[in-house]
Design an enzyme around this catalytic site. Sequence first.
Site, PDB file in Angstrom:
ATOM      1  N   ALA A 158       0.838  -1.199   0.000  1.00  0.00           N
ATOM      2  CA  ALA A 158       0.000   0.000   0.000  1.00  0.00           C
ATOM      3  C   ALA A 158       0.873   1.249   0.000  1.00  0.00           C
ATOM      4  O   ALA A 158       1.840   1.328   0.765  1.00  0.00           O
ATOM      5  CB  ALA A 158      -0.920   0.007   1.215  1.00  0.00           C
ATOM      6  N   LYS A 159       0.518   2.202  -0.830  1.00  0.00           N
ATOM      7  CA  LYS A 159       1.211   3.493  -0.818  1.00  0.00           C
ATOM      8  C   LYS A 159       0.488   4.367   0.202  1.00  0.00           C
ATOM      9  O   LYS A 159      -0.307   5.255  -0.135  1.00  0.00           O
ATOM     10  CB  LYS A 159       1.200   4.117  -2.216  1.00  0.00           C
ATOM     11  CG  LYS A 159       2.196   5.264  -2.390  1.00  0.00           C
ATOM     12  CD  LYS A 159       2.263   5.696  -3.850  1.00  0.00           C
ATOM     13  CE  LYS A 159       3.187   6.889  -4.051  1.00  0.00           C
ATOM     14  NZ  LYS A 159       4.611   6.553  -3.823  1.00  0.00           N
TER      15      LYS A 159
END
Length: 307
Positions: A158-159
């Site tokens: 996940a960014k």
Amino acid sequence: MPIPQSDFIWYGGKFVPWDEATIHVTAHVLHYGSSAFEGIRAYDTSKGPAIVGLKEHIRRLFDSCRIIRLEVPFTQEQMIEACIETVRRNGHKSCYIRPLVFRGPDSFSLNARSCPTEVVIITFEWGRYLGAEAIENGVDVMVSSWRRMAPDTFPAMAKGGGNYLNSQYVAMEAADHGYVEGIALDVNGFVSEGSGENIFVVYRGEIYTPPMGASILLGITREFVIALAKEMGYVIREQLFSRELLYVADEVFFTGTAAEITPVRSVDQILIGNGGRGPITQRIQDEYFGIISGLKPDRYGWLTFVK
């Protein structure tokens, strides 16, 4: 470096003046880093501004939000159109685009899914992330003492805003020691990535890059570079490797939306190859920049033109 201001920011479906795009100090994201974001670039071409990998970036944004449990109140198609319109509204020829999804004010609970989800798109003109000369001359980097997160601690795929506290430590340590960037190892001591870039190593004619299991972000530019390298006939090895491969490599380069494709000149004061940009790095650069500038055919469909 200060952020150059644009005229408007897209905020929850409306365009507001830059200085009016504010949030309350009780917003959950300020206290706990509960956000997901993307970094996207638009380049000036003969056909007008072209956004690179827009669909891929927005898809990853929604993937990040799913992992973080953020409900996005817009569709992917709406976000794509909003990015295009924000670039158009601000009159950019080339720019950096930052979509951001975050939890607003309502609760200080760690389980704060009751907080409203807020969405913004920021655009501004931005030059080379690692320096104007970095694309040709390369950068000097160090292996950081800070490790990437173990896979059962933070979701590296996940960014997410909270994940980037780790990246800040890597970047600050490198700056404090006189380097342009740092390279983080994973929890097992294998090479992971830079503070905000994926990494590639050229060794004996083959190209190595860490796999998803090394706690890397699955970079969009990384994906594009792998496609180009395979098309050119290079062997791509997505596998774990130790830091000493960096020292004996023929070439090393970073990839990322901000960093683009940046050669690494030295690691821990050890010159890589001849201490300059290597031929494989340059060949991939030439092809990549040729496509995103509109000078070569967009055979992969990476460009979305702002008309």
